[in-house]
Scaffold this motif. Structure first.
Motif, mmCIF file in Angstrom:
data_model
loop_
_atom_site.group_PDB
_atom_site.id
_atom_site.type_symbol
_atom_site.label_atom_id
_atom_site.label_comp_id
_atom_site.label_asym_id
_atom_site.label_seq_id
_atom_site.Cartn_x
_atom_site.Cartn_y
_atom_site.Cartn_z
ATOM 1 N N TRP A 77 0.832 -1.206 0.000
ATOM 2 C CA TRP A 77 0.000 0.000 0.000
ATOM 3 C C TRP A 77 0.867 1.256 0.000
ATOM 4 C CZ3 TRP A 77 -0.171 3.829 3.751
ATOM 5 C CH2 TRP A 77 -1.182 4.791 3.588
ATOM 6 N N TYR A 78 1.880 1.286 0.857
ATOM 7 C CA TYR A 78 2.737 2.459 0.981
ATOM 8 C C TYR A 78 3.495 2.732 -0.323
ATOM 9 C CZ TYR A 78 5.952 5.793 3.119
ATOM 10 O OH TYR A 78 6.669 6.912 3.424
ATOM 11 N N ALA A 106 4.344 6.479 -4.822
ATOM 12 C CA ALA A 106 4.830 6.422 -6.204
ATOM 13 C C ALA A 106 4.655 7.756 -6.925
ATOM 14 C CB ALA A 106 4.122 5.304 -6.969
ATOM 15 N N ALA A 107 3.513 8.413 -6.772
ATOM 16 C CA ALA A 107 3.279 9.681 -7.482
ATOM 17 C C ALA A 107 4.202 10.799 -6.981
ATOM 18 C CB ALA A 107 1.816 10.099 -7.377
ATOM 19 N N PRO A 108 4.303 11.030 -5.670
ATOM 20 C CA PRO A 108 5.218 12.084 -5.214
ATOM 21 C C PRO A 108 6.679 11.832 -5.619
ATOM 22 C CG PRO A 108 3.779 11.405 -3.404
ATOM 23 C CD PRO A 108 3.542 10.470 -4.541
ATOM 24 N N PHE A 109 7.107 10.586 -5.539
ATOM 25 C CA PHE A 109 8.480 10.271 -5.930
ATOM 26 C C PHE A 109 8.639 10.334 -7.448
ATOM 27 C CE2 PHE A 109 9.005 9.068 -1.618
ATOM 28 C CZ PHE A 109 10.376 9.065 -1.373
ATOM 29 N N GLY A 110 7.594 9.919 -8.173
ATOM 30 C CA GLY A 110 7.626 9.989 -9.630
ATOM 31 C C GLY A 110 7.798 11.411 -10.121
ATOM 32 N N ALA A 111 7.191 12.361 -9.429
ATOM 33 C CA ALA A 111 7.323 13.771 -9.787
ATOM 34 C C ALA A 111 8.774 14.246 -9.658
ATOM 35 C CB ALA A 111 6.414 14.619 -8.900
ATOM 36 N N LYS A 112 9.560 13.515 -8.871
ATOM 37 C CA LYS A 112 10.975 13.857 -8.685
ATOM 38 C C LYS A 112 11.884 12.961 -9.528
ATOM 39 C CE LYS A 112 10.056 15.467 -4.050
ATOM 40 N NZ LYS A 112 10.315 15.356 -2.638
ATOM 41 N N GLY A 113 11.257 12.137 -10.386
ATOM 42 C CA GLY A 113 12.039 11.284 -11.281
ATOM 43 C C GLY A 113 12.426 9.931 -10.713
ATOM 44 N N ALA A 114 11.839 9.545 -9.591
ATOM 45 C CA ALA A 114 12.164 8.260 -8.970
ATOM 46 C C ALA A 114 11.003 7.283 -9.138
ATOM 47 C CB ALA A 114 12.472 8.449 -7.493
ATOM 48 N N LEU A 121 7.837 1.428 -14.960
ATOM 49 C CA LEU A 121 7.280 0.561 -13.919
ATOM 50 C C LEU A 121 7.408 1.250 -12.562
ATOM 51 C CD1 LEU A 121 6.147 -2.334 -13.460
ATOM 52 C CD2 LEU A 121 8.498 -3.053 -13.044
ATOM 53 N N THR A 122 6.275 1.563 -11.957
ATOM 54 C CA THR A 122 6.296 2.189 -10.634
ATOM 55 C C THR A 122 4.962 1.976 -9.935
ATOM 56 O OG1 THR A 122 6.890 4.197 -9.411
ATOM 57 C CG2 THR A 122 5.519 4.498 -11.364
#
Length: 113
Positions: free
Chosen positions: A16-17, A22-30, A86-87
């Protein structure tokens, strides 16, 4: 019963975590992934076998323990650039044990059969 409950809760929390961040980290490229390994041929895996979880391999499509190098390959792939899109997902690497374990099997395992 309590160790099984704690295990289930913690595993579900990690899945779940991973999805939530995923979205907040994805915004930073991770990218964020979780991996759910099945039974592996390690010292810890053999301890689990003695407590009865070795029976799970009977429900798996591959009918064996995973090898440490198999999960290492998966993790190395996930850490690389190739799965760049993939995230936010959990990768189940259990030799198809979860899919093969039906309700009857779960009841048998709970009873210690």
């Amino acid at each position: 019963m309590r160790p099984g409950l704690a295990y289930s809760l913690s595993k579900n929390f990690v899945i779940w975590y991973s999805q939530q961040i995923a979205a907040p980290f994805g915004a930073k490229g991770a990218r964020v992934l979780s991996v759910s390994p099945g039974s592996f041929d390690t010292a810890m895996g053999r301890l689990e076998e003695k407590s009865g979880s070795g029976k799970l391999t009977g429900y798996a499509a591959l009918k064996r323990y995973g090898r440490p190098e198999e999960i290492a390959e998966l993790l190395a792939f996930c850490a690389g650039d190739k799965p760049g899109y993939l995230t936010g997902v959990d990768i189940l690497c259990d030799g198809c044990t979860k899919a093969g374990l039906d309700l009857r099997g779960m009841i048998a395992m709970a009873r210690g059969d």
